[in-house]
Design a protein around this motif. Structure first.
Motif, short mmCIF file in Angstrom:
data_model
loop_
_atom_site.label_atom_id
_atom_site.label_comp_id
_atom_site.label_asym_id
_atom_site.label_seq_id
_atom_site.Cartn_x
_atom_site.Cartn_y
_atom_site.Cartn_z
N ASN A 189 16.22 62.43 24.70
CA ASN A 189 16.55 63.58 23.86
C ASN A 189 15.56 63.81 22.73
N GLU A 190 14.94 62.74 22.24
CA GLU A 190 14.00 62.88 21.13
C GLU A 190 12.54 62.85 21.59
N LEU A 191 12.24 62.00 22.57
CA LEU A 191 10.85 61.85 23.02
C LEU A 191 10.57 62.58 24.32
N ASN A 192 11.59 63.19 24.90
CA ASN A 192 11.43 64.02 26.10
C ASN A 192 10.95 63.26 27.34
N PHE A 193 11.35 61.97 27.43
CA PHE A 193 11.13 61.26 28.69
C PHE A 193 11.93 61.97 29.77
N ASP A 194 11.47 61.88 31.01
CA ASP A 194 12.17 62.54 32.11
C ASP A 194 13.42 61.76 32.52
N LYS A 195 13.33 60.44 32.52
CA LYS A 195 14.46 59.58 32.85
C LYS A 195 14.39 58.34 31.97
N ALA A 196 15.54 57.71 31.76
CA ALA A 196 15.58 56.45 31.02
C ALA A 196 16.68 55.57 31.63
N ILE A 197 16.40 54.28 31.70
CA ILE A 197 17.31 53.32 32.33
C ILE A 197 17.68 52.24 31.31
N ASN A 198 18.98 52.01 31.14
CA ASN A 198 19.47 50.91 30.32
C ASN A 198 19.59 49.69 31.22
N TYR A 199 18.64 48.77 31.10
CA TYR A 199 18.62 47.63 32.02
C TYR A 199 19.81 46.69 31.81
N LYS A 200 20.41 46.73 30.62
CA LYS A 200 21.53 45.82 30.34
C LYS A 200 22.82 46.25 31.02
N THR A 201 22.93 47.54 31.35
CA THR A 201 24.15 48.02 32.00
C THR A 201 23.90 48.46 33.44
N THR A 202 22.68 48.25 33.93
CA THR A 202 22.34 48.65 35.29
C THR A 202 22.51 47.46 36.23
N PRO A 203 23.45 47.55 37.18
CA PRO A 203 23.69 46.40 38.05
C PRO A 203 22.56 46.11 39.03
N ASN A 204 21.80 47.14 39.39
CA ASN A 204 20.73 46.96 40.38
C ASN A 204 19.51 47.76 39.92
N MET A 205 18.53 47.08 39.34
CA MET A 205 17.35 47.77 38.81
C MET A 205 16.55 48.45 39.90
N LYS A 206 16.47 47.84 41.06
CA LYS A 206 15.69 48.44 42.15
C LYS A 206 16.28 49.78 42.55
N GLU A 207 17.61 49.83 42.70
CA GLU A 207 18.25 51.09 43.06
C GLU A 207 18.11 52.12 41.95
N ALA A 208 18.23 51.69 40.70
CA ALA A 208 18.09 52.61 39.57
C ALA A 208 16.69 53.19 39.53
N LEU A 209 15.68 52.37 39.80
CA LEU A 209 14.30 52.85 39.81
C LEU A 209 14.05 53.80 40.98
N GLN A 210 14.63 53.52 42.13
CA GLN A 210 14.47 54.40 43.28
C GLN A 210 15.03 55.79 42.99
N GLU A 211 16.14 55.81 42.25
CA GLU A 211 16.75 57.10 41.89
C GLU A 211 15.92 57.81 40.82
N ALA A 212 15.41 57.04 39.83
CA ALA A 212 14.66 57.64 38.74
C ALA A 212 13.25 58.02 39.13
N CYS A 213 12.69 57.33 40.14
CA CYS A 213 11.29 57.55 40.54
C CYS A 213 11.23 57.91 42.03
N PRO A 214 11.67 59.11 42.40
CA PRO A 214 11.70 59.48 43.82
C PRO A 214 10.33 59.49 44.48
N ASN A 215 9.27 59.59 43.69
CA ASN A 215 7.91 59.60 44.24
C ASN A 215 7.17 58.30 44.01
N GLY A 216 7.92 57.22 43.75
CA GLY A 216 7.29 55.93 43.52
C GLY A 216 6.70 55.83 42.12
N VAL A 217 5.91 54.78 41.88
CA VAL A 217 5.33 54.51 40.56
C VAL A 217 3.81 54.47 40.67
N ASP A 218 3.15 55.28 39.87
CA ASP A 218 1.68 55.31 39.85
C ASP A 218 1.10 54.46 38.71
#
Length: 343
Positions: A189-218
């Motif tokens: 909301n302040e820095l205009n990131f496209d997506k943000a993940i709270n790793y402390k409340t995310t049960p599966n980081m890999k799945e969260a990243l797949q959802e947040a990064c549909p085109n992979g990571v460059d």
């Protein structure tokens, strides 16, 4: 002025997470000024994760702190007395100073700050080491291109928050990983990131990243290490770049406990560049970085946050809070108000 000076000393080399018992406040007399020396009253101190490495005596890129001597780091202060032609009483200066209320310093080790150009604390944050670390690490190693996906761990910290904003300036799709809902809200909301993940409340980081990064990571800007990075590594695209700035999740672990996936095959099959760096690698180009960051700041393209703890006795608490994610943006400790200058 009272001639006694409070100093904060390191008394033990912690094996894992440091504790308050590893620090001690002592009082010493302030020494007389020699030629070219100045007496600096400390106004603000910077506490940074890299300092944890200096509490160990293991070989590193910087000398370890000595036991029973004052710790040192980036600081802003006010000149109280001067035997240097380059400084006068009331000047605001920055440099690597001891964790003490006053420091006697050779004038050559100080840089004069103009408090009318920007808040003096920015010389320890966005216009100092964290800003330069973000600038050179991302642009020299990461080289983000328009439309590429940039992922940042420790994204709400002093370095990560600037990395994400610069990546947005370059037209990238930016995903930040942080440790609270307040921080992820701030990133989006302040820095205009496209997506943000709270790793402390995310049960599966890999799945969260797949959802947040549909085109992979460059581009992956690495501040944390550990399981977060293990998950990011599974998402790397062909010719991805990894900028290894920090690994704060491992700083308080014995070295033989930090064991994770072997990533050599990932690097090979996707032709990935992975490079570690420290900001001093770019010392000859610092003026370039400061000039560009200041321009973006003045244009409103960059913003910053500071977490300021007050009181000399609270320096250890502020430092230890870095490893608990207590800070948003740059963590500073306010030691005193200036005596002569008006800020």
């Amino acid at each position: 002025m009272n001639n006694l000076n409070k100093e904060l000393h390191l008394t033990n080399r912690p094996v894992d997470m440091p504790t308050l018992e590893d620090f001690r406040i002592v009082e010493k007399s302030i020494s007389e000024l020699k030629e070219n020396e100045v007496l600096v009253k400390t106004l603000y101190l910077s506490v940074d994760p890299y300092m944890r490495g200096r509490m160990s005596d293991a070989k590193s890129y910087i000398e370890p702190f000595q036991l029973n001597e004052k710790i040192s780091g980036g600081a802003v202060g006010e000149v109280i007395e001067s035997n240097s032609d380059n400084f006068k009483q009331g000047d605001i200066v920055a440099g690597m100073l001891g964790w003490s209320e006053y420091n006697v310093v050779n004038g050559h080790a100080l840089n004069k700050i103009n408090p009318e150009l920007a808040p003096v604390t920015t010389s320890l944050g966005i216009l100092g080491m964290p800003g330069l670390t973000a600038y050179f690490g991302l642009l020299d190693i990461g080289q983000p291109k328009e439309g590429e996906t940039v992922v940042i761990s420790g994204a709400a910290g002093a370095v990560g928050s600037i990395v994400g904003q610069i990546a947005k300036i370059k037209g990238a799709y930016v995903v930040g990983i942080a440790g609270s809902d307040d921080k992820t809200d701030y990133l989006m909301n302040e820095l205009n990131f496209d997506k943000a993940i709270n790793y402390k409340t995310t049960p599966n980081m890999k799945e969260a990243l797949q959802e947040a990064c549909p085109n992979g990571v460059d581009v992956y800007f690495e501040n944390v290490g550990g399981e977060i990075s293990d998950a990011v590594f599974t998402m790397l695209n062909k010719f991805a770049r990894i900028c290894v700035c920090g690994a704060i999740s491992t700083y308080n672990l014995p070295s033989n406990e930090d064991i994770g996936p072997r990533i050599q095959r990932t690097l090979i099959k996707s032709s990935v560049l992975m490079k570690g760096f420290v900001v001093n690698d770019y010392a000859e180009r610092w003026s370039e970085g400061i000039k560009q960051i200041a321009q973006w700041l003045n244009e409103g393209k960059l913003t910053y946050e500071e977490t300021i703890t007050e009181g000399f006795e609270n320096i250890p608490d502020a430092f230890l809070g870095l490893f608990k994610g207590s800070n948003l943006g740059k963590q500073l400790v306010k030691i005193a108000e200036p005596t002569y200058a008006k800020l």
